[in-house]
Scaffold this active site. Structure first.
Site, PDB file in Angstrom:
ATOM      1  CD  GLU A  83     -18.604  24.128 -75.072  1.00 45.48           C
ATOM      2  OE1 GLU A  83     -18.996  22.784 -75.754  1.00 45.48           O
ATOM      3  OE2 GLU A  83     -18.015  23.539 -73.550  1.00 45.48           O
ATOM      4  CE  LYS A 267     -21.060  19.281 -73.967  1.00 48.93           C
ATOM      5  NZ  LYS A 267     -19.807  20.054 -74.273  1.00 48.93           N
ATOM      6  CG  ASP A 283     -22.937  10.400 -89.822  1.00 45.58           C
ATOM      7  OD1 ASP A 283     -23.948   9.587 -90.340  1.00 45.58           O
ATOM      8  OD2 ASP A 283     -23.813  10.712 -88.796  1.00 45.58           O
ATOM      9  CG  HIS A 381     -16.082  27.175 -70.343  1.00 48.55           C
ATOM     10  ND1 HIS A 381     -15.906  26.617 -71.941  1.00 48.55           N
ATOM     11  CD2 HIS A 381     -16.945  27.746 -70.512  1.00 48.55           C
ATOM     12  CE1 HIS A 381     -16.953  26.232 -72.265  1.00 48.55           C
ATOM     13  NE2 HIS A 381     -17.447  27.587 -71.646  1.00 48.55           N
TER      14      HIS A 381
HETATM   15  C1  LIG Z   1      -9.170  28.669 -71.838  1.00 48.59           C
HETATM   16  C2  LIG Z   1      -7.089  28.247 -71.070  1.00 48.59           C
HETATM   17  C3  LIG Z   1      -6.655  27.270 -72.392  1.00 48.59           C
HETATM   18  C4  LIG Z   1      -6.490  29.556 -71.513  1.00 48.59           C
HETATM   19  O1  LIG Z   1      -5.266  29.317 -70.370  1.00 48.59           O
HETATM   20  P1  LIG Z   1      -4.803  30.314 -70.208  1.00 48.59           P
HETATM   21  O2  LIG Z   1      -3.149  29.832 -69.098  1.00 48.59           O
HETATM   22  O3  LIG Z   1      -5.172  31.627 -70.089  1.00 48.59           O
HETATM   23  O4  LIG Z   1      -3.787  29.924 -71.474  1.00 48.59           O
HETATM   24  P2  LIG Z   1      -2.872  31.361 -72.172  1.00 48.59           P
HETATM   25  O5  LIG Z   1      -3.166  32.629 -71.670  1.00 48.59           O
HETATM   26  O6  LIG Z   1      -1.469  31.031 -71.270  1.00 48.59           O
HETATM   27  O7  LIG Z   1      -2.450  30.708 -73.408  1.00 48.59           O
HETATM   28  C5  LIG Z   1      -1.636  29.375 -73.193  1.00 48.59           C
HETATM   29  C6  LIG Z   1      -2.130  28.151 -74.831  1.00 48.59           C
HETATM   30  O8  LIG Z   1      -3.482  27.885 -75.132  1.00 48.59           O
HETATM   31  C7  LIG Z   1      -4.082  28.875 -75.857  1.00 48.59           C
HETATM   32  N1  LIG Z   1      -4.594  29.721 -75.683  1.00 48.59           N
HETATM   33  C8  LIG Z   1      -5.433  30.309 -75.221  1.00 48.59           C
HETATM   34  N2  LIG Z   1      -6.065  31.554 -75.102  1.00 48.59           N
HETATM   35  C9  LIG Z   1      -6.483  31.356 -76.921  1.00 48.59           C
HETATM   36  C10 LIG Z   1      -7.098  32.522 -76.914  1.00 48.59           C
HETATM   37  N3  LIG Z   1      -7.596  32.923 -76.609  1.00 48.59           N
HETATM   38  N4  LIG Z   1      -7.273  31.770 -78.619  1.00 48.59           N
HETATM   39  C11 LIG Z   1      -6.795  30.865 -79.226  1.00 48.59           C
HETATM   40  N5  LIG Z   1      -6.033  30.234 -77.961  1.00 48.59           N
HETATM   41  C12 LIG Z   1      -5.862  30.324 -76.701  1.00 48.59           C
HETATM   42  C13 LIG Z   1      -2.837  29.255 -77.405  1.00 48.59           C
HETATM   43  O9  LIG Z   1      -2.135  27.910 -77.906  1.00 48.59           O
HETATM   44  C14 LIG Z   1      -2.288  29.646 -75.917  1.00 48.59           C
HETATM   45  O10 LIG Z   1      -0.818  29.993 -76.170  1.00 48.59           O
HETATM   46  P3  LIG Z   1       0.151  30.595 -77.292  1.00 48.59           P
HETATM   47  O11 LIG Z   1      -0.781  30.953 -78.202  1.00 48.59           O
HETATM   48  O12 LIG Z   1      -0.045  32.097 -76.204  1.00 48.59           O
HETATM   49  O13 LIG Z   1       1.365  30.473 -77.841  1.00 48.59           O
HETATM   50  C15 LIG Z   1      -7.053  27.391 -70.351  1.00 48.59           C
HETATM   51  O14 LIG Z   1      -8.142  27.731 -69.180  1.00 48.59           O
HETATM   52  C16 LIG Z   1      -7.620  25.335 -70.462  1.00 48.59           C
HETATM   53  O15 LIG Z   1      -7.197  25.171 -71.134  1.00 48.59           O
HETATM   54  N6  LIG Z   1      -8.947  25.785 -69.708  1.00 48.59           N
HETATM   55  C17 LIG Z   1      -9.937  24.281 -70.283  1.00 48.59           C
HETATM   56  C18 LIG Z   1     -10.506  24.288 -71.585  1.00 48.59           C
HETATM   57  C19 LIG Z   1     -12.055  23.937 -72.193  1.00 48.59           C
HETATM   58  O16 LIG Z   1     -11.200  22.572 -72.100  1.00 48.59           O
HETATM   59  N7  LIG Z   1     -12.516  23.779 -72.397  1.00 48.59           N
HETATM   60  C20 LIG Z   1     -13.413  22.955 -73.878  1.00 48.59           C
HETATM   61  C21 LIG Z   1     -14.792  23.138 -73.278  1.00 48.59           C
HETATM   62  S1  LIG Z   1     -15.490  22.806 -71.673  1.00 48.59           S
HETATM   63  C22 LIG Z   1     -15.769  21.101 -71.498  1.00 48.59           C
HETATM   64  O17 LIG Z   1     -14.439  20.133 -72.455  1.00 48.59           O
HETATM   65  C23 LIG Z   1     -16.711  19.940 -70.964  1.00 48.59           C
HETATM   66  C24 LIG Z   1     -16.426  19.523 -69.427  1.00 48.59           C
HETATM   67  C25 LIG Z   1     -15.361  20.852 -69.058  1.00 48.59           C
HETATM   68  O18 LIG Z   1     -17.055  19.847 -68.932  1.00 48.59           O
HETATM   69  C26 LIG Z   1     -15.841  18.235 -69.985  1.00 48.59           C
HETATM   70  C27 LIG Z   1     -14.495  17.362 -68.293  1.00 48.59           C
HETATM   71  O19 LIG Z   1     -15.638  17.792 -67.227  1.00 48.59           O
HETATM   72  O20 LIG Z   1     -13.786  16.849 -68.455  1.00 48.59           O
HETATM   73  N1  LIG Z   2     -26.031   4.829 -89.182  1.00 53.15           N
HETATM   74  C1  LIG Z   2     -25.198   5.463 -90.017  1.00 53.15           C
HETATM   75  O1  LIG Z   2     -24.064   5.362 -89.594  1.00 53.15           O
HETATM   76  C2  LIG Z   2     -25.745   5.903 -91.539  1.00 53.15           C
HETATM   77  C3  LIG Z   2     -24.653   6.682 -92.506  1.00 53.15           C
HETATM   78  N2  LIG Z   2     -25.198   6.828 -93.771  1.00 53.15           N
HETATM   79  C4  LIG Z   2     -24.664   8.394 -94.446  1.00 53.15           C
HETATM   80  O2  LIG Z   2     -24.111   7.127 -95.120  1.00 53.15           O
HETATM   81  C5  LIG Z   2     -23.089   8.214 -95.889  1.00 53.15           C
HETATM   82  C6  LIG Z   2     -21.685   7.247 -95.707  1.00 53.15           C
HETATM   83  O3  LIG Z   2     -21.834   6.399 -96.504  1.00 53.15           O
HETATM   84  P1  LIG Z   2     -20.775   5.850 -97.814  1.00 53.15           P
HETATM   85  O4  LIG Z   2     -20.692   4.667 -98.475  1.00 53.15           O
HETATM   86  O5  LIG Z   2     -19.035   6.291 -97.245  1.00 53.15           O
HETATM   87  O6  LIG Z   2     -21.147   6.980 -98.694  1.00 53.15           O
HETATM   88  P2  LIG Z   2     -20.991   7.055-100.487  1.00 53.15           P
HETATM   89  O7  LIG Z   2     -21.385   5.361-100.958  1.00 53.15           O
HETATM   90  O8  LIG Z   2     -21.196   8.333-100.357  1.00 53.15           O
HETATM   91  O9  LIG Z   2     -19.413   6.517-100.820  1.00 53.15           O
HETATM   92  C7  LIG Z   2     -19.227   5.108-100.419  1.00 53.15           C
HETATM   93  C8  LIG Z   2     -18.498   4.901-101.946  1.00 53.15           C
HETATM   94  O10 LIG Z   2     -17.617   5.776-102.437  1.00 53.15           O
HETATM   95  C9  LIG Z   2     -16.797   4.940-103.730  1.00 53.15           C
HETATM   96  N3  LIG Z   2     -15.962   4.907-103.629  1.00 53.15           N
HETATM   97  C10 LIG Z   2     -14.911   6.468-104.847  1.00 53.15           C
HETATM   98  N4  LIG Z   2     -13.162   5.874-104.127  1.00 53.15           N
HETATM   99  C11 LIG Z   2     -13.341   5.363-102.812  1.00 53.15           C
HETATM  100  C12 LIG Z   2     -12.587   5.460-101.432  1.00 53.15           C
HETATM  101  N5  LIG Z   2     -11.422   5.744-101.470  1.00 53.15           N
HETATM  102  N6  LIG Z   2     -12.373   4.798-100.931  1.00 53.15           N
HETATM  103  C13 LIG Z   2     -13.987   4.153-100.469  1.00 53.15           C
HETATM  104  N7  LIG Z   2     -14.714   4.218-101.443  1.00 53.15           N
HETATM  105  C14 LIG Z   2     -14.816   4.897-102.612  1.00 53.15           C
HETATM  106  C15 LIG Z   2     -17.484   3.125-103.693  1.00 53.15           C
HETATM  107  O11 LIG Z   2     -18.574   3.200-104.836  1.00 53.15           O
HETATM  108  P3  LIG Z   2     -18.616   1.818-105.553  1.00 53.15           P
HETATM  109  O12 LIG Z   2     -19.942   1.653-104.267  1.00 53.15           O
HETATM  110  O13 LIG Z   2     -18.613   2.785-106.924  1.00 53.15           O
HETATM  111  O14 LIG Z   2     -17.387   0.649-104.881  1.00 53.15           O
HETATM  112  C16 LIG Z   2     -18.066   3.365-102.354  1.00 53.15           C
HETATM  113  O15 LIG Z   2     -19.258   2.591-102.561  1.00 53.15           O
HETATM  114  C17 LIG Z   2     -23.264   9.001 -94.401  1.00 53.15           C
HETATM  115  O16 LIG Z   2     -23.464   9.998 -95.304  1.00 53.15           O
HETATM  116  C18 LIG Z   2     -23.406   8.662 -93.585  1.00 53.15           C
HETATM  117  O17 LIG Z   2     -24.679   9.920 -93.221  1.00 53.15           O
HETATM  118  C19 LIG Z   2     -26.561   6.105 -93.840  1.00 53.15           C
HETATM  119  C20 LIG Z   2     -26.994   5.409 -93.340  1.00 53.15           C
HETATM  120  C21 LIG Z   2     -27.206   4.400 -91.749  1.00 53.15           C
END
Ligand SMILES: CC(C)(COP(=O)([O-])OP(=O)([O-])OC[C@H]1O[C@@H](n2cnc3c(N)ncnc32)[C@H](O)[C@@H]1OP(=O)([O-])[O-])[C@@H](O)C(=O)NCCC(=O)NCCSC(=O)C[C@@](C)(O)CC(=O)[O-]
Ligand SMILES: NC(=O)C1=CN([C@@H]2O[C@H](COP(=O)(O)OP(=O)(O)OC[C@H]3O[C@@H](n4cnc5c(N)ncnc54)[C@H](OP(=O)(O)O)[C@@H]3O)[C@@H](O)[C@H]2O)C=CC1
Length: 428
Positions: A83, A267, A283, A381
């Site tokens: 997006e 969202k 995940d 946007h």
């Molecule tokens: C889109 C802007 C930022 C433009 O705003 P602007 O005033 O035209 O931006 P600008 O040209 O003055 O730039 C300001 C800064 O924005 C950034 N920026 C600006 N343009 C760019 C670009 N092309 N690429 C990378 N970065 C960009 C960048 O950090 C830049 O600083 P600079 O780099 O110039 O020092 C502004 O209008 C804005 O923030 N709008 C909101 C847009 C938004 O929220 N998008 C999210 C997706 S829509 C969404 O979230 C769903 C929604 C809306 O339904 C959520 C809700 O309902 O709550």
């Molecule tokens: N509803 C949900 O959200 C569900 C999600 N999943 C999936 O499960 C996955 C994640 O499960 P997860 O258990 O994290 O994955 P893994 O089983 O891949 O990894 C966990 C294991 O990593 C080892 N490990 C090594 N280093 C570390 C550390 N620093 N901290 C913790 N553990 C370490 C441990 O092994 P040891 O056991 O030997 O100690 C631990 O059990 C995701 O891919 C997810 O999509 C699966 C089912 C349901």
């Protein structure tokens, strides 16, 4: 580790030039570059080991949000998302936030819940006490397998027993294992633990164990972020900071009281969070499920953020939500680009990753509310969406920006208009 997350004029560079900037900022290698610049960063052999019936891979754009400062540390944040304007908005708000100290974050310990469902019992409250009485035995069995996790200080730390005395299927008891999963997301880990203790639970309760599965309402594994912006920082050429703050507060209150608005508001927050979760091989479905369940924790679906004015008139935003993410486990280690994203962020723990994601969600929310409460979302946007429309119309190379600029200038971002503009360009 990036020492400066400001990316001035980053947008004007080509993807290859942007890579050079990021590679230099994060001390990345040529091997890292190959992951991004060569097609197929995820070899089909690896993909074939990740899911079933693999026929190929599906790619998403990978961008970097700039300007983020989290707990005083500059962080470049990779986002994988389709997006437009998400990265622009997050970068913009992070740019403003760093004027007033950036984002402050914190998180709970990485505690996940595994549920063990017990049916076929007549005395649910007695069963509850019997399980608590056997707590030590249950914990010992739960911790008898995960040598690595236990060695890291993780493991099952407690049980919590919930009673449903009159469910439609009769009395039901659900025992939760409370497991510290350290730097894993932990689902596989806690599911294995839940299955391993079930025979003992049946022996203790005299009931039958049905489901043994984690809860995605990971309300003991929370990430938090806070930001404060002064009216001076928020003011624009068109509006005072105070006016913008009042608009944001009205927009936030709308989401706080109205579930129809809260769904869109949240969202928007997840527009910032999910791309970080995807980019790091985590995940995102688990994060989404937990976020929206947590937004309903008080009985009515509401905003995941709060926005208020402090005693000085500054705008203060907070976010708190479940953040079940890992640096190990799942695809975090198998997907090469997930490893690269974690390297760019230079995060040292799953908690830190979750906190940065929460900060991006808070920034995203402010970006959306600020735009919605002032000029509306469409100018910014759609100006960025115009490039997608130019591509759909068949624009290539420099044509894309030429067509997009014209569509944005006319405030008429539509494919049929893009086709007309492209035809005019090509006739020149
Ligand atoms: C889109 C802007 C930022 C433009 O705003 P602007 O005033 O035209 O931006 P600008 O040209 O003055 O730039 C300001 C800064 O924005 C950034 N920026 C600006 N343009 C760019 C670009 N092309 N690429 C990378 N970065 C960009 C960048 O950090 C830049 O600083 P600079 O780099 O110039 O020092 C502004 O209008 C804005 O923030 N709008 C909101 C847009 C938004 O929220 N998008 C999210 C997706 S829509 C969404 O979230 C769903 C929604 C809306 O339904 C959520 C809700 O309902 O709550
Ligand atoms: N509803 C949900 O959200 C569900 C999600 N999943 C999936 O499960 C996955 C994640 O499960 P997860 O258990 O994290 O994955 P893994 O089983 O891949 O990894 C966990 C294991 O990593 C080892 N490990 C090594 N280093 C570390 C550390 N620093 N901290 C913790 N553990 C370490 C441990 O092994 P040891 O056991 O030997 O100690 C631990 O059990 C995701 O891919 C997810 O999509 C699966 C089912 C349901």
């Amino acid at each position: 580790m990036a020492t400066d997350s400001r990316l001035p004029q980053f947008r004007a560079l080509s993807p290859a030039q942007r890579w050079d900037v990021i590679a230099k900022a994060c001390q990345l290698s040529d091997e890292d570059r190959a992951l991004l610049t060569e097609p197929g960063a995820l070899p089909s052999s690896v993909a074939d080991g990740m899911i079933e019936n693999v026929i190929g891979t599906f790619e998403l754009p990978l961008g970097v949000a700039g300007n983020f400062q989290v707990n005083g540390r500059d962080v470049l944040v990779p986002l994988a998302v389709e997006e437009p304007s998400i990265i622009a908005a997050a970068s913009y708000m992070a740019k403003l936030a760093r004027e007033d100290g950036g984002f402050q974050t914190s998180s709970t310990q990485p505690l996940m819940r595994a549920q063990v469902q017990i049916v076929g019992i007549q005395d649910p409250y007695g069963v509850r006490l019997a399980l608590y009485q056997a707590r030590a035995q249950i914990l010992e069995l739960a911790n008898s397998r995960d040598k690595v996790l236990i060695g890291l200080g993780g493991g099952c730390k407690d049980i919590e027993v919930h009673v449903f005395p009159d469910s439609p299927r009769g009395p039901m008891v659900v025992m939760h294992l409370i497991v510290d999963v350290r730097d894993a997301m932990g689902a596989n880990t806690v599911n294995t633990m839940a299955e391993s203790v079930s025979p003992l639970v049946e022996q203790i309760t005299g009931g039958s164990v049905r489901l043994r599965i984690l809860s995605n309402l990971a309300d003991l594994r929370l990430a938090r972020a806070r930001v404060r912006l002064t009216p001076q920082t928020l003011k624009t050429a068109e509006r005072s900071g105070e006016e913008i703050i009042e608009g944001v507060l009205d927009a936030y209150t709308f989401a706080a009281i109205d579930p129809y608005r809260a769904a869109t508001h949240n969202k928007g927050i997840m527009n910032g969070i999910d791309p970080v979760i995807v980019a790091t091989g985590n995940d995102w479905r688990a994060v989404e499920a937990g976020a929206h369940a947590y937004a309903s924790r008080h009985g009515r679906y509401t905003s995941l953020t709060t926005w208020e004015k402090d005693g000085t008139g500054a705008l203060v935003g907070t976010i708190e939500l479940p953040m079940p993410v890992g640096l190990v486990g799942g695809a975090t280690k198998t997907h090469p680009l997930a490893r690269l994203a974690l390297k760019i962020m230079d995060v040292k723990s799953a908690q830190e990753l979750g906190e940065i994601a929460a900060a991006v969600g808070l920034a995203q929310n402010l970006g959306a509310l600020r735009a919605l409460a002032t000029e509306g979302i469409q100018r910014g946007h759609m100006a960025l969406h115009a490039r997608n429309i130019a591509l759909v119309a068949g624009a290539v190379g420099a044509e894309v920006d030429q067509v997009a600029k014209r569509l944005a200038a006319e405030n008429d971002v539509r494919t049929d208009r893009a086709l007309e503009v492209l035809a005019e360009l090509r006739q020149r």
